[in-house]
Design a protein around this motif. Structure first.
Motif, PDB file in Angstrom:
ATOM      1  N   ARG A   1       0.505  13.398 -10.837  1.00 20.53           N
ATOM      2  CA  ARG A   1      -0.884  13.722 -11.110  1.00 20.53           C
ATOM      3  C   ARG A   1      -1.539  14.552 -10.017  1.00 20.53           C
ATOM      4  NH1 ARG A   1      -3.178   7.845 -13.305  1.00 20.53           N
ATOM      5  NH2 ARG A   1      -1.779   7.664 -15.103  1.00 20.53           N
ATOM      6  N   ASP A   2      -0.954  14.563  -8.834  1.00 21.76           N
ATOM      7  CA  ASP A   2      -1.565  15.277  -7.700  1.00 21.76           C
ATOM      8  C   ASP A   2      -0.475  16.075  -6.995  1.00 21.76           C
ATOM      9  OD1 ASP A   2      -3.012  16.187  -5.550  1.00 21.76           O
ATOM     10  OD2 ASP A   2      -4.078  14.294  -5.250  1.00 21.76           O
ATOM     11  N   LEU A   3      -0.467  17.376  -7.252  1.00 26.08           N
ATOM     12  CA  LEU A   3       0.559  18.230  -6.656  1.00 26.08           C
ATOM     13  C   LEU A   3       0.371  18.369  -5.154  1.00 26.08           C
ATOM     14  CD1 LEU A   3       2.983  20.115  -7.046  1.00 26.08           C
ATOM     15  CD2 LEU A   3       1.360  21.967  -7.524  1.00 26.08           C
ATOM     16  N   LYS A   4      -0.885  18.362  -4.695  1.00 28.43           N
ATOM     17  CA  LYS A   4      -1.143  18.515  -3.269  1.00 28.43           C
ATOM     18  C   LYS A   4      -0.579  17.339  -2.478  1.00 28.43           C
ATOM     19  CE  LYS A   4      -4.877  19.546  -0.029  1.00 28.43           C
ATOM     20  NZ  LYS A   4      -6.339  19.755   0.122  1.00 28.43           N
ATOM     21  N   LYS A   5      -0.795  16.112  -2.948  1.00 31.77           N
ATOM     22  CA  LYS A   5      -0.242  14.946  -2.270  1.00 31.77           C
ATOM     23  C   LYS A   5       1.277  14.937  -2.320  1.00 31.77           C
ATOM     24  CE  LYS A   5      -4.156  11.770  -2.863  1.00 31.77           C
ATOM     25  NZ  LYS A   5      -4.585  10.481  -3.436  1.00 31.77           N
ATOM     26  N   PHE A   6       1.828  15.407  -3.439  1.00 33.19           N
ATOM     27  CA  PHE A   6       3.289  15.476  -3.560  1.00 33.19           C
ATOM     28  C   PHE A   6       3.872  16.409  -2.508  1.00 33.19           C
ATOM     29  CE2 PHE A   6       6.892  17.859  -5.335  1.00 33.19           C
ATOM     30  CZ  PHE A   6       7.823  16.836  -5.427  1.00 33.19           C
ATOM     31  N   LEU A   7       3.265  17.595  -2.371  1.00 36.40           N
ATOM     32  CA  LEU A   7       3.764  18.555  -1.382  1.00 36.40           C
ATOM     33  C   LEU A   7       3.565  18.024   0.037  1.00 36.40           C
ATOM     34  CD1 LEU A   7       2.474  21.895  -2.959  1.00 36.40           C
ATOM     35  CD2 LEU A   7       4.793  20.952  -3.037  1.00 36.40           C
ATOM     36  N   ALA A   8       2.437  17.338   0.285  1.00 40.53           N
ATOM     37  CA  ALA A   8       2.203  16.776   1.616  1.00 40.53           C
ATOM     38  C   ALA A   8       3.215  15.680   1.941  1.00 40.53           C
ATOM     39  CB  ALA A   8       0.779  16.225   1.703  1.00 40.53           C
ATOM     40  N   MET A   9       3.552  14.848   0.934  1.00 41.69           N
ATOM     41  CA  MET A   9       4.543  13.797   1.158  1.00 41.69           C
ATOM     42  C   MET A   9       5.925  14.391   1.425  1.00 41.69           C
ATOM     43  SD  MET A   9       5.325  10.607   1.381  1.00 41.69           S
ATOM     44  CE  MET A   9       3.920   9.706   0.709  1.00 41.69           C
ATOM     45  N   ILE A  10       6.294  15.416   0.663  1.00 40.61           N
ATOM     46  CA  ILE A  10       7.586  16.068   0.882  1.00 40.61           C
ATOM     47  C   ILE A  10       7.654  16.679   2.274  1.00 40.61           C
ATOM     48  CG2 ILE A  10       9.083  17.952   0.124  1.00 40.61           C
ATOM     49  CD1 ILE A  10       9.133  15.532  -1.714  1.00 40.61           C
ATOM     50  N   ALA A  11       6.576  17.348   2.689  1.00 42.42           N
ATOM     51  CA  ALA A  11       6.549  17.964   4.021  1.00 42.42           C
ATOM     52  C   ALA A  11       6.613  16.906   5.118  1.00 42.42           C
ATOM     53  CB  ALA A  11       5.291  18.813   4.175  1.00 42.42           C
TER      54      ALA A  11
ATOM     55  N   ARG B   1       0.830  -1.205   0.000  1.00 41.15           N
ATOM     56  CA  ARG B   1       0.000   0.000   0.000  1.00 41.15           C
ATOM     57  C   ARG B   1       0.866   1.257   0.000  1.00 41.15           C
ATOM     58  NH1 ARG B   1      -4.276   0.149   4.702  1.00 41.15           N
ATOM     59  NH2 ARG B   1      -4.834  -1.788   3.613  1.00 41.15           N
ATOM     60  N   ALA B   2       1.941   1.247   0.793  1.00 45.89           N
ATOM     61  CA  ALA B   2       2.831   2.410   0.822  1.00 45.89           C
ATOM     62  C   ALA B   2       3.516   2.617  -0.524  1.00 45.89           C
ATOM     63  CB  ALA B   2       3.877   2.234   1.924  1.00 45.89           C
ATOM     64  N   PHE B   3       3.956   1.537  -1.157  1.00 41.75           N
ATOM     65  CA  PHE B   3       4.595   1.669  -2.468  1.00 41.75           C
ATOM     66  C   PHE B   3       3.608   2.142  -3.535  1.00 41.75           C
ATOM     67  CE2 PHE B   3       7.869  -1.499  -0.873  1.00 41.75           C
ATOM     68  CZ  PHE B   3       8.863  -0.545  -0.777  1.00 41.75           C
ATOM     69  N   ASP B   4       2.355   1.729  -3.433  1.00 38.33           N
ATOM     70  CA  ASP B   4       1.340   2.209  -4.379  1.00 38.33           C
ATOM     71  C   ASP B   4       1.119   3.711  -4.234  1.00 38.33           C
ATOM     72  OD1 ASP B   4       0.953  -0.274  -5.505  1.00 38.33           O
ATOM     73  OD2 ASP B   4      -0.708  -0.811  -4.155  1.00 38.33           O
ATOM     74  N   ILE B   5       1.089   4.191  -2.980  1.00 40.60           N
ATOM     75  CA  ILE B   5       0.917   5.628  -2.748  1.00 40.60           C
ATOM     76  C   ILE B   5       2.102   6.404  -3.297  1.00 40.60           C
ATOM     77  CG2 ILE B   5       0.740   7.387  -0.959  1.00 40.60           C
ATOM     78  CD1 ILE B   5      -0.773   5.336   0.747  1.00 40.60           C
ATOM     79  N   ILE B   6       3.319   5.887  -3.058  1.00 46.96           N
ATOM     80  CA  ILE B   6       4.510   6.575  -3.564  1.00 46.96           C
ATOM     81  C   ILE B   6       4.522   6.591  -5.090  1.00 46.96           C
ATOM     82  CG2 ILE B   6       7.033   6.431  -3.675  1.00 46.96           C
ATOM     83  CD1 ILE B   6       6.978   5.330  -0.833  1.00 46.96           C
ATOM     84  N   ARG B   7       4.101   5.500  -5.706  1.00 42.18           N
ATOM     85  CA  ARG B   7       4.075   5.437  -7.168  1.00 42.18           C
ATOM     86  C   ARG B   7       3.060   6.419  -7.753  1.00 42.18           C
ATOM     87  NH1 ARG B   7       2.206  -0.114  -9.794  1.00 42.18           N
ATOM     88  NH2 ARG B   7       0.267   0.653  -8.860  1.00 42.18           N
ATOM     89  N   GLU B   8       1.884   6.531  -7.123  1.00 43.25           N
ATOM     90  CA  GLU B   8       0.881   7.471  -7.603  1.00 43.25           C
ATOM     91  C   GLU B   8       1.363   8.910  -7.473  1.00 43.25           C
ATOM     92  OE1 GLU B   8      -1.978   7.032  -9.137  1.00 43.25           O
ATOM     93  OE2 GLU B   8      -1.646   4.865  -9.195  1.00 43.25           O
ATOM     94  N   ILE B   9       2.058   9.200  -6.373  1.00 44.14           N
ATOM     95  CA  ILE B   9       2.578  10.557  -6.193  1.00 44.14           C
ATOM     96  C   ILE B   9       3.684  10.850  -7.188  1.00 44.14           C
ATOM     97  CG2 ILE B   9       3.802  12.062  -4.570  1.00 44.14           C
ATOM     98  CD1 ILE B   9       2.301  10.673  -2.323  1.00 44.14           C
ATOM     99  N   ALA B  10       4.540   9.849  -7.466  1.00 40.94           N
ATOM    100  CA  ALA B  10       5.660  10.047  -8.394  1.00 40.94           C
ATOM    101  C   ALA B  10       5.191  10.263  -9.831  1.00 40.94           C
ATOM    102  CB  ALA B  10       6.603   8.846  -8.330  1.00 40.94           C
ATOM    103  N   ARG B  11       3.983   9.852 -10.167  1.00 41.57           N
ATOM    104  CA  ARG B  11       3.470  10.075 -11.515  1.00 41.57           C
ATOM    105  C   ARG B  11       3.161  11.541 -11.802  1.00 41.57           C
ATOM    106  NH1 ARG B  11      -0.838   5.077 -12.489  1.00 41.57           N
ATOM    107  NH2 ARG B  11       0.707   3.394 -12.567  1.00 41.57           N
TER     108      ARG B  11
END
Length: 248
Positions: free
Chosen positions: A164-174, A152-162
């Motif tokens: 498609r969602d800048l908000k999730k990317f910024l939340a993951m970085i933070a 599940r964690a790898f799926d979330i990271i893969r979706e963020i790395a694509r």
């Protein structure tokens, strides 16, 4: 005599009318209260993270939820005591895991060996050493649970790395940056112990004061939306259209 009977009859009539009025007012108030009770379930109550189930159900129910919510105080207190002992030994006393395992085995073997040899002089049977066998189902269950969570964690990271969602990317970085800062302040064992304490305290506190916490969270969310609207008007509106479309 007629004059005296007329006031008496009038007073009786007044008492009867007052009783009727009081009965009508009480019935109307009860009907209003019933209407209020009927309207309450229809009113939508704000819940943190959109929660629609009880906290026990959100945590998965069963024994793990009972432990987190202190339904079984002996098990919850025992786990908290064991975790605190481990943290004190390895973090405060700077004990090493290999040394601890060796010392415990030395002590246990010495006691059992001496007891077995002294039983001939004391006329007591030596203690029965239980046969320890780890069930295969337990190991497979733990490995399966870790496998599901890692996937599940790898799926979330893969979706963020694509991208498609800048908000999730910024939340993951933070989140990763905050975790790195916490890792620089304390060791992994201390961080794990803090998480263990939070898991055993936050759910039970939230279950006890969920109405107050939800009301406060609603105010915080409203303020966040207000600030996000200002940020959208001043910053996000000036971004290129392709980047802005990725925002929710």
């Amino acid at each position: 005599m007629a004059d005296e009977s007329e006031p008496a009859s009038e007073s009786m009539v007044d008492q009867i009318t007052e009783k009727i009025k009081s009965h009508d007012s009480s019935s109307s108030s009860s009907s209003d209260s019933d209407n209020d009770r009927d309207e309450k379930p229809d009113a939508k109550i704000y819940r943190l993270f959109g929660r629609q189930k009880p906290v026990h159900k959100v945590l998965g129910g069963g024994k793990p939820a009972d432990v987190f919510l202190w339904r079984d105080k002996k098990v919850s207190g025992g786990l908290l005591g064991v975790a605190t002992t481990i943290w004190v030994l390895f973090e405060l006393l700077e004990y090493h895991l290999l040394s601890l395992v060796c010392h415990v085995l030395i002590f246990a073997l010495a006691v059992l060996f001496l007891w077995s040899n002294a039983s001939t002089f004391v006329n007591k049977s030596p203690p029965k050493i239980p046969e320890v066998i780890i069930p295969e189902d337990v190991i497979l269950g733990v490995a399966s649970a870790f496998r599901v969570e890692f996937n599940r964690a790898f799926d979330i990271i893969r979706e963020i790395a694509r991208g498609r969602d800048l908000k999730k990317f910024l939340a993951m970085i933070a989140g990763l940056w905050i975790l790195s800062v916490l890792g620089s302040w304390c060791s992994f064992l201390t961080l794990f112990y803090i998480g263990f304490i939070l898991v055993h305290t936050v759910p039970v506190i939230y279950e006890k004061y969920d109405d107050k916490i939800d009301a406060f969270a609603e105010k915080v969310e409203a303020e966040f939306k207000k600030q996000y609207a200002v940020f959208d008007a001043k910053v996000l509106s000036k971004l290129p259209r392709g980047i802005k479309d990725k925002l929710p």
